[in-house]
Motif scaffolding. Sequence first.
Motif, PDB file in Angstrom:
ATOM      1  N   ARG A  23       0.822  -1.211   0.000  1.00  0.00           N
ATOM      2  CA  ARG A  23       0.000   0.000   0.000  1.00  0.00           C
ATOM      3  C   ARG A  23       0.853   1.257   0.000  1.00  0.00           C
ATOM      4  N   GLY A  24       2.027   1.146  -0.582  1.00  0.00           N
ATOM      5  CA  GLY A  24       2.842   2.327  -0.757  1.00  0.00           C
ATOM      6  C   GLY A  24       4.105   2.319   0.077  1.00  0.00           C
ATOM      7  N   GLN A  53       2.879   8.050   7.964  1.00  0.00           N
ATOM      8  CA  GLN A  53       2.995   7.156   6.814  1.00  0.00           C
ATOM      9  C   GLN A  53       2.402   5.780   7.075  1.00  0.00           C
ATOM     10  N   ILE A  54       2.389   5.369   8.336  1.00  0.00           N
ATOM     11  CA  ILE A  54       1.982   4.015   8.705  1.00  0.00           C
ATOM     12  C   ILE A  54       1.474   4.067  10.131  1.00  0.00           C
ATOM     13  N   ILE A  55       0.475   3.259  10.441  1.00  0.00           N
ATOM     14  CA  ILE A  55      -0.024   3.184  11.808  1.00  0.00           C
ATOM     15  C   ILE A  55      -0.062   1.732  12.261  1.00  0.00           C
ATOM     16  N   TRP A  69      -8.439   4.434   6.467  1.00  0.00           N
ATOM     17  CA  TRP A  69      -7.001   4.715   6.346  1.00  0.00           C
ATOM     18  C   TRP A  69      -6.469   3.955   5.140  1.00  0.00           C
ATOM     19  N   ASN A  70      -5.886   4.668   4.172  1.00  0.00           N
ATOM     20  CA  ASN A  70      -5.461   4.036   2.922  1.00  0.00           C
ATOM     21  C   ASN A  70      -3.963   3.762   2.854  1.00  0.00           C
ATOM     22  N   ARG A  71      -3.234   4.194   3.843  1.00  0.00           N
ATOM     23  CA  ARG A  71      -1.791   3.975   3.864  1.00  0.00           C
ATOM     24  C   ARG A  71      -1.480   2.674   4.619  1.00  0.00           C
ATOM     25  N   PRO A  72      -0.202   2.273   4.692  1.00  0.00           N
ATOM     26  CA  PRO A  72       0.142   0.988   5.313  1.00  0.00           C
ATOM     27  C   PRO A  72      -0.271   0.883   6.779  1.00  0.00           C
ATOM     28  N   ILE A  73      -0.547  -0.349   7.187  1.00  0.00           N
ATOM     29  CA  ILE A  73      -0.846  -0.693   8.580  1.00  0.00           C
ATOM     30  C   ILE A  73       0.049  -1.851   8.992  1.00  0.00           C
ATOM     31  N   LEU A  74       0.654  -1.731  10.169  1.00  0.00           N
ATOM     32  CA  LEU A  74       1.380  -2.828  10.813  1.00  0.00           C
ATOM     33  C   LEU A  74       0.522  -3.319  11.966  1.00  0.00           C
ATOM     34  N   THR A  75       0.360  -4.619  12.080  1.00  0.00           N
ATOM     35  CA  THR A  75      -0.334  -5.181  13.232  1.00  0.00           C
ATOM     36  C   THR A  75       0.646  -5.953  14.098  1.00  0.00           C
ATOM     37  N   ASP A  99      -0.557  -4.902   6.374  1.00  0.00           N
ATOM     38  CA  ASP A  99       0.515  -4.816   5.377  1.00  0.00           C
ATOM     39  C   ASP A  99       1.854  -5.294   5.924  1.00  0.00           C
ATOM     40  N   ILE A 100       2.036  -5.189   7.245  1.00  0.00           N
ATOM     41  CA  ILE A 100       3.221  -5.735   7.909  1.00  0.00           C
ATOM     42  C   ILE A 100       2.732  -6.560   9.089  1.00  0.00           C
TER      43      ILE A 100
END
Length: 255
Positions: free
Chosen positions: A32-33, A63-65, A93-99, A148-149
Amino acid sequence: SPIRSDSMSAESAFTVESTEGEARAATLETRRGPVRTPVFMPVGTQATVKAMTPAELESLGAQIILGNTYHLHVRPGEKLIARLGGLHRFMGWNRPILTDSGGYQVFSLAKLRKITPEGVRFQNHLDGSPTFIGPETSMEIQRDLGSDIVMLFDECPPHPCSHADADKSLDLTLAWAKRCRAWWDAQPTEDRPLVFGIVQGSSHADLREKSARALVEIGFDGYAVGGVSVGEPEPEMFAAVENSVPFLPKTHPRS
């Protein structure tokens, strides 16, 4: 033995653009970028960064949440989120997400859980109902959320922790890491998220090295230094990082 740096995904492009000592300025490409590092990652535990809208976060340059696997699993549940289009659409939210993997709750909910080789059985902190998360379960939840991560399921030992107890905990974390890797290897490769390993070992330098080397031997897209800021004095926290990073590949992201 030489350290391998096998990555799990063709998407794990990490380009280092500048260095100063051990510090790196780089770009991590996600599905996602891009994420430019070093980066501050706001925490959106339950699919929201408290008191902030997604538009406000974007305007501030986030950039990422981060989202929390355990809490989202408990409420509202990853299956509901998946039916609604995934975590990104759910929270706008359209940007990267880390869980995270839920592994931190193994530490923070110590009075409400029981650890076995299969995984961890929690007494749900909301209503007391039984909840189970193991390596494969954690991976499934994060897949359904659309992360995404993805972080590996691990045990985060408390402070203080004896060498013997930390070593036993680390062996469990590494066994779980292999199971997480095997689970992802069995999944379709298209549009796959990045998968990060997590270094543990408490405040013991030899265990930090053991953990980092073992994770790199298994091979992941990136690596996190876990088990810090769990009650230890600040010098021990910095030492844990310093005893982990030298054994992680310079070609991969670290968090």
